[in-house]
Design an enzyme around this catalytic site. Structure first.
Site, PDB file in Angstrom:
ATOM      1  N   ASP A 134       0.715  -1.059  -0.323  1.00 37.75           N
ATOM      2  CA  ASP A 134      -0.121  -0.155   0.008  1.00 37.75           C
ATOM      3  C   ASP A 134       0.838   1.371   0.541  1.00 37.75           C
ATOM      4  O   ASP A 134       0.507   2.524   0.325  1.00 37.75           O
ATOM      5  CB  ASP A 134      -0.713  -0.239   1.119  1.00 37.75           C
ATOM      6  CG  ASP A 134      -0.899  -0.303   2.284  1.00 37.75           C
ATOM      7  OD1 ASP A 134       0.466  -0.018   2.020  1.00 37.75           O
ATOM      8  OD2 ASP A 134      -1.660   0.255   3.469  1.00 37.75           O
ATOM      9  N   ASP A 160      -1.084  -6.591   0.569  1.00 37.42           N
ATOM     10  CA  ASP A 160      -1.414  -5.612   1.212  1.00 37.42           C
ATOM     11  C   ASP A 160      -3.286  -5.688   0.987  1.00 37.42           C
ATOM     12  O   ASP A 160      -3.659  -5.074  -0.328  1.00 37.42           O
ATOM     13  CB  ASP A 160      -0.564  -4.161   1.285  1.00 37.42           C
ATOM     14  CG  ASP A 160       0.305  -4.338   2.085  1.00 37.42           C
ATOM     15  OD1 ASP A 160       0.949  -5.293   2.539  1.00 37.42           O
ATOM     16  OD2 ASP A 160       1.233  -3.177   1.740  1.00 37.42           O
ATOM     17  N   LYS A 196      -1.100  -9.714   3.197  1.00 34.68           N
ATOM     18  CA  LYS A 196      -0.386  -9.099   4.264  1.00 34.68           C
ATOM     19  C   LYS A 196      -0.981  -7.923   5.677  1.00 34.68           C
ATOM     20  O   LYS A 196      -1.893  -6.776   4.553  1.00 34.68           O
ATOM     21  CB  LYS A 196       1.205  -8.034   4.259  1.00 34.68           C
ATOM     22  CG  LYS A 196       1.864  -7.830   5.437  1.00 34.68           C
ATOM     23  CD  LYS A 196       2.645  -7.265   4.871  1.00 34.68           C
ATOM     24  CE  LYS A 196       3.431  -6.186   3.892  1.00 34.68           C
ATOM     25  NZ  LYS A 196       3.110  -5.034   4.929  1.00 34.68           N
ATOM     26  N   GLU A 209      -1.121  -5.556   9.412  1.00 33.60           N
ATOM     27  CA  GLU A 209      -0.534  -4.782   9.685  1.00 33.60           C
ATOM     28  C   GLU A 209      -1.032  -5.413  11.399  1.00 33.60           C
ATOM     29  O   GLU A 209      -2.558  -4.070  10.592  1.00 33.60           O
ATOM     30  CB  GLU A 209      -0.654  -3.096   8.819  1.00 33.60           C
ATOM     31  CG  GLU A 209       0.146  -3.529   8.288  1.00 33.60           C
ATOM     32  CD  GLU A 209       0.426  -0.836   7.821  1.00 33.60           C
ATOM     33  OE1 GLU A 209       0.026  -0.737   8.642  1.00 33.60           O
ATOM     34  OE2 GLU A 209       1.086  -1.728   6.578  1.00 33.60           O
ATOM     35  N   GLU A 246       9.265  -4.492  10.728  1.00 33.43           N
ATOM     36  CA  GLU A 246      10.230  -2.725  10.267  1.00 33.43           C
ATOM     37  C   GLU A 246      10.508  -1.839  11.514  1.00 33.43           C
ATOM     38  O   GLU A 246       9.701  -2.368  12.639  1.00 33.43           O
ATOM     39  CB  GLU A 246       8.860  -2.470   9.658  1.00 33.43           C
ATOM     40  CG  GLU A 246       8.901  -0.610   8.633  1.00 33.43           C
ATOM     41  CD  GLU A 246       8.433  -0.303   7.791  1.00 33.43           C
ATOM     42  OE1 GLU A 246       8.416   0.716   7.870  1.00 33.43           O
ATOM     43  OE2 GLU A 246       7.359  -0.793   7.752  1.00 33.43           O
TER      44      GLU A 246
END
Length: 268
Positions: free
Chosen positions: A45, A84, A112, A114, A181
Site C-alpha cells: 500500500d 497488502d 499481508k 498490519e 519493520e
C-alpha cells in the site's frame, strides 16, 4: 522459470538461504524483478505514496490494491506474490476474508496485514479458508498516527519481548510469514530465532531470514525528503535497472545488505 511457492520459501528459511523481496506495482517492473531473481514481489500500500503522491498509505483503497495486484500478476515470471490489505479493509475477520478474496482472485498468493496479536482471529479465519497470511509487526505505517510518526519500535526489553510474543502467537494462529519493520538488529535476529516461519525484515538488521525494500527507494527514486536509514541505492555503479535489481538480490543472498549503517541500535 518455475514459480516460487510458500513451501519453497519455508525450505529457504530452514536451509539458511536469504530471501530477497521488493515492492512492485506494475507489470513492467514485475517482469524485470522476477527475471532478476527477486524471490517475492509485494504489492504494497506504499503505492499511495510512491505512485499516487499521498503523504501516507491511509488513502489507498481495496480497489487500488486489486488493480495493482492484477497488473503485477500479468508481468510476473515466477516470483511469489504478496498483496497488502489496505487501511480499514480488515477490521474484523469477516471483512478480512472478503478483502483477501478480492486480492487472491486478482493474483496474490498471500495477503499481508498490519498489527499484533489482536489479528489472531482474522489470521485463523483466513488460514481456515486457504488464504496464506503474512503478519506485519514493528513499525506499521497504517498506524502512523497512533505512533506519532515513523518511529523505531522494539527498543527496550519490554517492547522487544512484546514483539516476539506477538510473532509467536501470530504463527500459532496460522501466519505463514512475519514481516518486521524498523526495529533494532538484535530484535530482528531474536524474532527469526523465535518462530519457524520466514521473517522478512525492513530496517531490522541482517539476521532476519530475508529483506524487503521499496522498489523505487532501492533504485534511488525517493521523492525528496529524508531517505530512510535502512535504504541503499543499488543504482549506484550500475548501467541498468536490471543490473541494479540483480545487485540487490546478490547483496541480500550473500548477507552484505543490510550493512551496519542500515541498521538501528538498541537506543537512540
Amino acid at each position: 522459470m518455475p514459480g516460487i511457492t510458500l513451501t519453497h520459501l519455508q525450505k529457504m528459511k530452514v536451509s539458511g538461504e536469504k530471501i530477497a523481496m521488493l515492492t512492485c506495482y506494475d507489470a513492467t517492473f514485475a517482469h524485470e524483478a522476477s527475471h532478476a531473481g527477486v524471490d517475492m514481489l509485494l504489492i504494497g500500500d506504499t503505492l499511495g505514496m510512491i505512485l499516487q503522491g499521498h503523504d501516507s498509505t491511509l488513502p489507498v483503497t481495496l480497489e487500488d490494491m486489486v488493480y495493482h495486484t492484477a497488473s503485477v500478476k500479468r508481468g510476473n515470471a515466477g516470483s511469489f506474490i504478496i498483496a497488502d490489505l489496505s487501511f480499514m479493509t480488515y477490521s474484523n475477520p469477516e471483512q478480512a476474508l472478503y478483502s483477501s478474496g478480492q486480492l487472491m482472485q486478482a493474483g496474490a498468493q498471500m495477503v499481508k496485514l498490519e498489527g499484533g496479536e489482536w489479528l489472531c482471529d482474522s489470521v485463523r479465519q483466513l488460514t481456515r479458508n486457504g488464504v496464506p497470511v503474512c503478519a506485519h509487526i514493528g513499525l506499521t505505517p497504517q498506524s502512523v498516527n497512533m505512533f506519532g510518526g515513523f518511529k523505531v519500535q522494539g527498543r527496550g526489553q519490554q517492547q522487544a519481548q512484546a514483539l516476539i510474543d506477538a510473532a509467536i502467537k501470530l504463527e500459532a494462529a496460522g501466519a505463514a510469514m512475519i514481516l518486521v519493520e524498523a526495529v533494532p538488529s538484535s530484535v530482528g535476529k531474536a524474532l527469526s530465532e523465535s518462530v519457524t516461519v520466514p521473517v522478512i525484515g525492513i530496517g531490522a538488521g541482517v539476521d532476519t531470514d530475508g529483506q524487503v525494500l521499496v522498489l523505487h527507494d532501492m533504485l534511488g527514486l525517493s521523492q525528496g525528503g529524508k531517505v530512510p536509514k535502512f535504504v541503499r541505492n543499488f543504482m549506484v555503479g550500475q548501467e541498468s535497472i536490471q543490473a541494479a535489481l540483480k545487485s540487490y538480490v546478490a547483496a541480500v543472498k550473500e548477507g552484505s545488505f543490510p550493512a551496519s549503517e542500515h541498521a538501528y541500535a538498541e537506543q537512540v
